[in-house]
Design a protein around this motif. Structure first.
Motif, PDB file in Angstrom:
ATOM      1  N   GLU A  67       0.822  -1.207   0.000  1.00 45.64           N
ATOM      2  CA  GLU A  67       0.000   0.000   0.000  1.00 45.64           C
ATOM      3  C   GLU A  67       0.859   1.262   0.000  1.00 45.64           C
ATOM      4  N   TRP A  68       2.023   1.174   0.600  1.00 45.15           N
ATOM      5  CA  TRP A  68       2.913   2.342   0.659  1.00 45.15           C
ATOM      6  C   TRP A  68       3.306   2.836  -0.746  1.00 45.15           C
ATOM      7  N   ALA A  69       3.415   1.903  -1.704  1.00 41.68           N
ATOM      8  CA  ALA A  69       3.798   2.295  -3.063  1.00 41.68           C
ATOM      9  C   ALA A  69       2.670   3.005  -3.793  1.00 41.68           C
ATOM     10  N   ALA A  70       1.447   2.847  -3.308  1.00 48.56           N
ATOM     11  CA  ALA A  70       0.287   3.468  -3.950  1.00 48.56           C
ATOM     12  C   ALA A  70       0.042   4.887  -3.463  1.00 48.56           C
ATOM     13  N   ARG A  71       0.794   5.322  -2.461  1.00 47.14           N
ATOM     14  CA  ARG A  71       0.577   6.664  -1.933  1.00 47.14           C
ATOM     15  C   ARG A  71       1.200   7.710  -2.850  1.00 47.14           C
ATOM     16  N   PRO A  72       0.513   8.830  -3.062  1.00 44.46           N
ATOM     17  CA  PRO A  72       1.024   9.834  -4.013  1.00 44.46           C
ATOM     18  C   PRO A  72       2.353  10.446  -3.593  1.00 44.46           C
ATOM     19  N   GLU A  73       2.647  10.436  -2.285  1.00 46.99           N
ATOM     20  CA  GLU A  73       3.896  11.036  -1.813  1.00 46.99           C
ATOM     21  C   GLU A  73       5.080  10.079  -1.870  1.00 46.99           C
ATOM     22  N   GLY A  89       8.378  11.175  -3.521  1.00 45.26           N
ATOM     23  CA  GLY A  89       8.080  12.452  -4.156  1.00 45.26           C
ATOM     24  C   GLY A  89       7.176  12.365  -5.371  1.00 45.26           C
ATOM     25  N   GLY A  90       6.526  11.219  -5.547  1.00 40.73           N
ATOM     26  CA  GLY A  90       5.630  11.052  -6.693  1.00 40.73           C
ATOM     27  C   GLY A  90       6.334  10.735  -7.998  1.00 40.73           C
ATOM     28  N   ILE A  91       7.660  10.617  -7.962  1.00 36.25           N
ATOM     29  CA  ILE A  91       8.410  10.372  -9.201  1.00 36.25           C
ATOM     30  C   ILE A  91       8.108   9.002  -9.803  1.00 36.25           C
ATOM     31  N   PRO A  92       8.110   7.913  -9.000  1.00 37.55           N
ATOM     32  CA  PRO A  92       7.768   6.613  -9.606  1.00 37.55           C
ATOM     33  C   PRO A  92       6.395   6.605 -10.267  1.00 37.55           C
ATOM     34  N   ARG A  93       5.423   7.251  -9.639  1.00 36.71           N
ATOM     35  CA  ARG A  93       4.089   7.290 -10.244  1.00 36.71           C
ATOM     36  C   ARG A  93       4.116   8.020 -11.577  1.00 36.71           C
ATOM     37  N   LYS A  94       4.810   9.157 -11.643  1.00 34.63           N
ATOM     38  CA  LYS A  94       4.882   9.902 -12.890  1.00 34.63           C
ATOM     39  C   LYS A  94       5.537   9.075 -13.987  1.00 34.63           C
ATOM     40  N   LEU A  95       6.584   8.326 -13.639  1.00 37.16           N
ATOM     41  CA  LEU A  95       7.275   7.502 -14.633  1.00 37.16           C
ATOM     42  C   LEU A  95       6.382   6.375 -15.126  1.00 37.16           C
ATOM     43  N   VAL A  96       5.717   5.690 -14.195  1.00 42.19           N
ATOM     44  CA  VAL A  96       4.864   4.568 -14.585  1.00 42.19           C
ATOM     45  C   VAL A  96       3.675   5.054 -15.401  1.00 42.19           C
ATOM     46  N   TYR A 140       6.015  -6.922 -10.231  1.00 39.15           N
ATOM     47  CA  TYR A 140       4.686  -6.611 -10.757  1.00 39.15           C
ATOM     48  C   TYR A 140       3.871  -5.821  -9.737  1.00 39.15           C
ATOM     49  N   SER A 141       3.918  -6.277  -8.493  1.00 37.55           N
ATOM     50  CA  SER A 141       3.139  -5.621  -7.447  1.00 37.55           C
ATOM     51  C   SER A 141       3.526  -4.153  -7.318  1.00 37.55           C
ATOM     52  N   TYR A 142       4.812  -3.885  -7.348  1.00 33.60           N
ATOM     53  CA  TYR A 142       5.270  -2.505  -7.206  1.00 33.60           C
ATOM     54  C   TYR A 142       4.808  -1.649  -8.382  1.00 33.60           C
ATOM     55  N   ILE A 143       4.991  -2.143  -9.607  1.00 29.16           N
ATOM     56  CA  ILE A 143       4.627  -1.371 -10.800  1.00 29.16           C
ATOM     57  C   ILE A 143       3.127  -1.097 -10.830  1.00 29.16           C
ATOM     58  N   PHE A 144       2.325  -2.124 -10.575  1.00 29.50           N
ATOM     59  CA  PHE A 144       0.875  -1.923 -10.625  1.00 29.50           C
ATOM     60  C   PHE A 144       0.393  -1.043  -9.472  1.00 29.50           C
ATOM     61  N   ARG A 145       1.042  -1.165  -8.333  1.00 29.12           N
ATOM     62  CA  ARG A 145       0.668  -0.316  -7.199  1.00 29.12           C
ATOM     63  C   ARG A 145       0.969   1.150  -7.503  1.00 29.12           C
ATOM     64  N   VAL A 146       2.154   1.415  -8.000  1.00 30.08           N
ATOM     65  CA  VAL A 146       2.514   2.788  -8.356  1.00 30.08           C
ATOM     66  C   VAL A 146       1.566   3.323  -9.422  1.00 30.08           C
ATOM     67  N   GLY A 147       1.087   2.432 -10.300  1.00 33.86           N
ATOM     68  CA  GLY A 147       0.177   2.808 -11.370  1.00 33.86           C
ATOM     69  C   GLY A 147      -1.277   2.888 -10.959  1.00 33.86           C
ATOM     70  N   LYS A 148      -1.542   2.974  -9.641  1.00 35.66           N
ATOM     71  CA  LYS A 148      -2.892   3.188  -9.105  1.00 35.66           C
ATOM     72  C   LYS A 148      -3.826   2.001  -9.339  1.00 35.66           C
ATOM     73  N   CYS A 149      -3.287   0.798  -9.140  1.00 40.36           N
ATOM     74  CA  CYS A 149      -4.085  -0.422  -9.209  1.00 40.36           C
ATOM     75  C   CYS A 149      -4.291  -0.981  -7.803  1.00 40.36           C
ATOM     76  N   ASP A 206      -1.814  12.546 -16.969  1.00 37.48           N
ATOM     77  CA  ASP A 206      -2.023  13.335 -15.745  1.00 37.48           C
ATOM     78  C   ASP A 206      -2.183  12.393 -14.552  1.00 37.48           C
ATOM     79  N   THR A 207      -1.205  12.364 -13.659  1.00 37.91           N
ATOM     80  CA  THR A 207      -1.234  11.416 -12.543  1.00 37.91           C
ATOM     81  C   THR A 207      -2.359  11.699 -11.568  1.00 37.91           C
ATOM     82  N   LYS A 208      -2.754  12.973 -11.436  1.00 37.92           N
ATOM     83  CA  LYS A 208      -3.826  13.310 -10.499  1.00 37.92           C
ATOM     84  C   LYS A 208      -5.185  12.891 -11.036  1.00 37.92           C
ATOM     85  N   LEU A 209      -5.372  12.985 -12.349  1.00 37.95           N
ATOM     86  CA  LEU A 209      -6.648  12.623 -12.946  1.00 37.95           C
ATOM     87  C   LEU A 209      -6.764  11.133 -13.227  1.00 37.95           C
ATOM     88  N   ALA A 210      -5.647  10.422 -13.233  1.00 35.63           N
ATOM     89  CA  ALA A 210      -5.658   9.001 -13.599  1.00 35.63           C
ATOM     90  C   ALA A 210      -6.578   8.193 -12.690  1.00 35.63           C
TER      91      ALA A 210
END
Length: 281
Positions: free
Chosen positions: A6-12, A15-22, A106-115, A86-90
């Motif tokens: 769950e920690w990987a799914a948090r926007p912070e 710094g939100g960089i992994p989410r932006k990349l994914v 897989y878990s990390y990538i999908f979590r960062v990608g808001k799954c 747009d990561t906020k609208l995704a």
């Protein structure tokens, strides 16, 4: 059961960089599949765009669709004009744990990608369903496939699972519920292509059609009262669901969720039939 990464799914997270990349990589893939390799037409796109970008503050959005391939999400958001980077609208999306969360990478990538991982057969009160409810209570956008599995047949919408209905019923603010029907992804990623398996890469030169409906009007107070009355005259196998915050016992919940699911199913089936007539014209 602790929530998977769950920690990987948090926007912070970092710094939100992994989410932006994914989101950037996933968005590029979706745009390539839907807008460059294949031809995608969208009916009523403005309704979806308006609700994603500018619905009332704190009001959650649930989009629901049929499920024709493992590419439906994210490829269905890759059409021209959609703000997929747009990561906020995704969207947040319910994803099958046995497919998308098979290992730590897989878990990390999908979590960062808001799954949000969902265990099929795990019930509507499994831990990650509560997480999905939290996202709705935050006013977020959640996409679900209420049929529960891929169906590549040219056939009516299957009976819906009750998970989506339970989220609608339990959310603090009733979500806007928007049905979407798509056609063509089963040809882009057929389940049985080579030796009974999916192709290693998406196919191209296919036609994809996305038909976006209008929000479904759900009179939840009236449906709740009807469920309470109905539950008194019907018997259900009891598995130990907790009572809801407004006092619905398990029997009433079953009637309530069934009624919501039936109304959503009817709306999806009407949209599917409309889509068929639209494609023939």
């Amino acid at each position: 059961m602790s929530r998977t990464m769950e920690w990987a799914a948090r926007p912070e997270h970092l710094g939100g960089i992994p989410r932006k990349l994914v989101i950037a990589m996933v968005g590029t893939f979706a745009k390539t599949v839907s807008s460059f390799l294949n031809t995608t037409s969208v009916h009523n796109a403005d309704t979806l765009l308006r609700l994603v970008r500018s619905r009332p503050r704190r009001v959650p959005l649930i989009t629901i669709s049929n499920h024709m391939s493992t590419l439906d999400d994210p490829a269905m958001w890759g059409f021209k004009g959609f703000p997929i980077f747009d990561t906020k609208l995704a969207r947040w999306v319910l994803a099958a744990e046995d497919i998308c969360f098979r290992n730590a990478l897989y878990s990390y990538i999908f979590r960062v990608g808001k799954c949000i991982p969902i265990t099929r057969g795990g019930g509507i009160y499994q831990e990650h369903m509560n997480e999905a409810l939290e996202r709705l209570n935050d006013g977020e956008w959640l996409h679900t496939f209420p049929e529960g599995k891929v169906n590549q047949e040219e056939a009516p919408i299957r009976r819906l699972k009750w998970g989506t209905a339970s989220l609608i019923a339990r959310a603090r603010i009733t979500p806007i519920v928007l049905p979407i029907i798509h056609h063509g992804f089963h040809e882009v990623m057929p389940e049985k292509y080579m030796f009974g398996r999916r192709p290693p890469l998406p196919l191209w030169n296919k036609k994809i059609d996305i038909i976006i409906g209008d929000p479904i009007e759900l009179d939840l107070p009236a449906m709740r009262q009807k469920a309470i009355s109905q539950s008194r005259s019907e018997s259900f196998p009891i598995v130990g669901w907790p009572s809801t915050c407004d006092g619905l016992d398990e029997a009433a919940q079953r009637c309530f969720y069934a009624t919501i699911s039936e109304q959503i199913h009817a709306a999806m089936e009407r949209l599917r039939c409309f889509g068929k007539s639209l494609l023939k014209s």
